[in-house]
Design a protein around this motif. Structure first.
Motif, mmCIF file in Angstrom:
data_model
loop_
_atom_site.group_PDB
_atom_site.id
_atom_site.type_symbol
_atom_site.label_atom_id
_atom_site.label_comp_id
_atom_site.label_asym_id
_atom_site.label_seq_id
_atom_site.Cartn_x
_atom_site.Cartn_y
_atom_site.Cartn_z
ATOM 1 N N HIS A 44 0.822 -1.214 0.000
ATOM 2 C CA HIS A 44 0.000 0.000 0.000
ATOM 3 C C HIS A 44 0.854 1.262 0.000
ATOM 4 C CE1 HIS A 44 -2.622 -3.198 1.616
ATOM 5 N NE2 HIS A 44 -3.559 -2.566 0.940
ATOM 6 N N GLY A 45 2.112 1.135 0.375
ATOM 7 C CA GLY A 45 3.028 2.263 0.348
ATOM 8 C C GLY A 45 4.390 1.842 0.858
ATOM 9 N N ILE A 46 5.375 2.719 0.669
ATOM 10 C CA ILE A 46 6.710 2.495 1.219
ATOM 11 C C ILE A 46 7.135 3.737 1.979
ATOM 12 C CG2 ILE A 46 7.297 0.906 -0.653
ATOM 13 C CD1 ILE A 46 9.196 3.080 -1.735
ATOM 14 N N TYR A 47 8.135 3.569 2.834
ATOM 15 C CA TYR A 47 8.602 4.708 3.628
ATOM 16 C C TYR A 47 10.086 4.552 3.937
ATOM 17 C CZ TYR A 47 8.286 1.671 7.770
ATOM 18 O OH TYR A 47 8.460 0.642 8.678
ATOM 19 N N THR A 48 10.694 5.653 4.292
ATOM 20 C CA THR A 48 12.125 5.659 4.625
ATOM 21 C C THR A 48 12.335 5.997 6.093
ATOM 22 O OG1 THR A 48 12.411 8.023 4.163
ATOM 23 C CG2 THR A 48 12.671 6.511 2.313
ATOM 24 N N ASN A 49 13.487 5.586 6.581
ATOM 25 C CA ASN A 49 14.055 6.115 7.823
ATOM 26 C C ASN A 49 13.185 5.947 9.056
ATOM 27 O OD1 ASN A 49 16.532 6.783 6.775
ATOM 28 N ND2 ASN A 49 15.882 8.829 6.152
ATOM 29 N N GLY A 50 12.605 4.732 9.178
ATOM 30 C CA GLY A 50 12.217 4.284 10.494
ATOM 31 C C GLY A 50 13.477 3.781 11.193
ATOM 32 N N THR A 51 13.301 3.152 12.338
ATOM 33 C CA THR A 51 14.470 2.612 13.041
ATOM 34 C C THR A 51 15.258 1.673 12.139
ATOM 35 O OG1 THR A 51 13.451 2.810 15.213
ATOM 36 C CG2 THR A 51 15.211 1.204 15.001
ATOM 37 N N ALA A 52 14.531 0.826 11.390
ATOM 38 C CA ALA A 52 15.197 -0.148 10.524
ATOM 39 C C ALA A 52 15.962 0.520 9.392
ATOM 40 C CB ALA A 52 14.181 -1.128 9.959
ATOM 41 N N GLY A 53 15.640 1.778 9.083
ATOM 42 C CA GLY A 53 16.346 2.515 8.046
ATOM 43 C C GLY A 53 17.571 3.251 8.543
ATOM 44 N N GLU A 54 17.881 3.118 9.847
ATOM 45 C CA GLU A 54 19.087 3.708 10.445
ATOM 46 C C GLU A 54 19.165 5.222 10.218
ATOM 47 O OE1 GLU A 54 22.653 0.873 10.265
ATOM 48 O OE2 GLU A 54 21.377 0.054 8.679
ATOM 49 N N PHE A 55 18.046 5.920 10.456
ATOM 50 C CA PHE A 55 17.996 7.371 10.252
ATOM 51 C C PHE A 55 18.987 8.120 11.132
ATOM 52 C CE2 PHE A 55 14.919 6.700 13.722
ATOM 53 C CZ PHE A 55 15.298 7.679 14.626
ATOM 54 N N TYR A 56 19.325 7.531 12.263
ATOM 55 C CA TYR A 56 20.201 8.162 13.250
ATOM 56 C C TYR A 56 21.670 8.041 12.881
ATOM 57 C CZ TYR A 56 19.955 3.223 14.253
ATOM 58 O OH TYR A 56 19.947 1.850 14.094
ATOM 59 N N ASN A 57 21.966 7.366 11.764
ATOM 60 C CA ASN A 57 23.357 7.073 11.424
ATOM 61 C C ASN A 57 23.637 7.373 9.959
ATOM 62 O OD1 ASN A 57 25.861 6.335 12.314
ATOM 63 N ND2 ASN A 57 25.429 4.147 12.515
#
Length: 313
Positions: A44-57
Motif C-alpha cells: 500500500h506504500g513504502i517509507y524511509t528512515n524508520g528505526t530499521a532505516g538507520e535514520f540516526y546514522n
C-alpha cells in the motif's frame, strides 16, 4: 504526490532498509534494486528512515540522496510514499522536514525529541513548528515504546484538539481499552501497529502497519493482510503461528543476545530472501550474523509451512 489524509493511510507499508558495505558506505545500486522490488510488490506504500532505516546514522547528504531516490521511483510507479525525517537533534529533524517536503511525499514521519523528553508545553512547541514547516504535508508520529516521551491515547487527543495536522502514528498498540480510546479521537487518525499483531489490531480498529512482516517478505505480508479482510479466523491462525515464530526464533535475539530492533528487521529480510541487502549495520552497531539465516528460516518453515513464497521475485 498529493498529501495523504488520515483515511488514506491504510494497509501494509514496507520500509526501505539500508544496504551497508564493509567499508561503511551505502550501496546505492543495491538500494535502487531494493526500492524497485518493494514498489513492484503491491504494498500500500513504502517509507524511509524508520528505526530499521538507520535514520540516526546517516549524513545529511546521504539522507537527501535516499529521500530523492525513493521519491522519484515511487512517483514514477504511482505508489504512495512517506519520508522519515527523524533525528535525535530537533533542529536537524526540522531541517530534514524542510528539505523532504519539496519531494512531495504523502506524509512525513518524525520522532519526538529524545535526548531530553519534552514536557507538555515543549511537545506542543515542537509539533507547532514541525507542522508549520511541513504544511501542507501531514505528520506521522513515530513513537515506539523506547521513546523518552511515550504517548498515550489522551496525549493524541490533546495534540489533535490543538489542531496540529498529525495524520497518524506508528506505535506498539495496546489492550482493548487502548484501541477503544484511539477510536474515539476527535478527528480521523491513522494508527499503525507492529506487523506481527496486525490481525488482532485491525479487528480492534488499527488501520495498518509499517510492517516488520513486510521486512520478512512483502508479498507474504500482503497475503496475510488480504486474509484479514476476507477470512478473519484464518488470519488469526496465521497470527498465532507468526507469534510463535517470533517468540521462539526472533525475540531471543533481542532479549537474550542483545541485538537491536534494527538488526532484527534486516535479519528478517535475509530470512525472507527477497532482497540482497544483507544484515550489516553501520558502525558501531552489530548486525545478526548471516550464518543464522538458514537456521531461522527452517524454524519458520516448521512453524508456518508455506508462509514464505518459494520463488524470489
Amino acid at each position: 504526490m498529493k498529501p495523504l489524509g488520515a483515511e488514506e493511510i491504510v494497509g501494509v507499508w514496507g520500509t526501505v532498509l539500508l544496504p551497508v558495505q564493509k567499508n561503511e558506505a551505502i550501496d546505492w545500486g543495491l538500494l535502487d534494486e531494493e526500492i524497485a522490488l518493494l514498489l513492484n510488490t503491491g504494498l500500500h506504500g513504502i517509507y524511509t528512515n524508520g528505526t530499521a532505516g538507520e535514520f540516526y546514522n546517516q549524513s545529511e547528504s546521504e539522507f537527501d540522496t535516499l529521500s530523492e531516490k525513493v521519491a522519484a521511483a515511487a512517483e514514477l510507479k504511482g505508489v504512495p510514499f512517506q519520508l522519515g525525517c527523524s533525528h535525535p537533534l530537533p533542529l536537524a529533524a526540522l531541517e530534514r522536514v524542510k528539505r523532504a517536503k519539496s519531494l512531495h511525499p504523502g506524509a512525513l514521519q518524525v520522532v519526538l525529541p529524545d535526548w531530553v523528553a519534552p514536557n507538555r508545553v515543549e511537545l506542543f512547541r515542537y509539533l507547532e513548528k514541525m507542522a508549520k514547516v511541513a504544511d501542507p504535508v501531514g505528520l506521522v508520529l513515530y513513537n515506539p515504546p523506547h521513546a523518552k516521551k511515550y504517548l498515550k491515547p489522551a496525549d493524541y487527543r490533546d495534540i489533535l484538539s490543538e489542531g496540529f495536522p498529525i495524520v497518524g502514528c506508528k506505535t506498539a498498540g495496546g489492550d482493548a481499552s487502548w484501541y477503544k480510546e484511539m477510536a474515539s479521537l476527535p478527528q480521523p487518525f491513522s494508527h499503525f501497529i507492529p506487523g506481527h499483531k496486525l490481525a488482532t489490531g485491525m479487528q480492534l480498529g488499527a488501520k495498518g502497519s509499517y510492517s516488520n512482516i513486510a521486512c520478512l517478505h512483502p508479498k507474504a505480508a500482503l497475503k496475510w493482510y488480504e486474509s484479514i479482510q476476507t477470512n478473519p479466523s484464518e488470519a488469526k491462525e496465521w497470527e498465532a503461528k507468526l507469534g510463535l515464530f517470533f517468540q521462539e526464533a526472533i525475540f531471543p535475539l533481542i532479549q537474550k543476545d542483545g541485538y537491536s530492533d534494527t538488526a532484527v528487521d534486516k535479519f528478517l529480510a535475509a530470512i525472507g530472501g527477497w532482497s540482497e541487502i544483507g544484515t550489516r549495520l553501520r558502525w558501531p552497531y552489530q548486525g545478526v550474523p548471516m550464518e543464522l539465516v538458514l537456521k531461522k528460516r527452517k524454524q519458520l518453515e516448521e512453524i508456518f509451512p508455506g508462509f514464505l513464497p518459494r520463488i524470489r521475485y
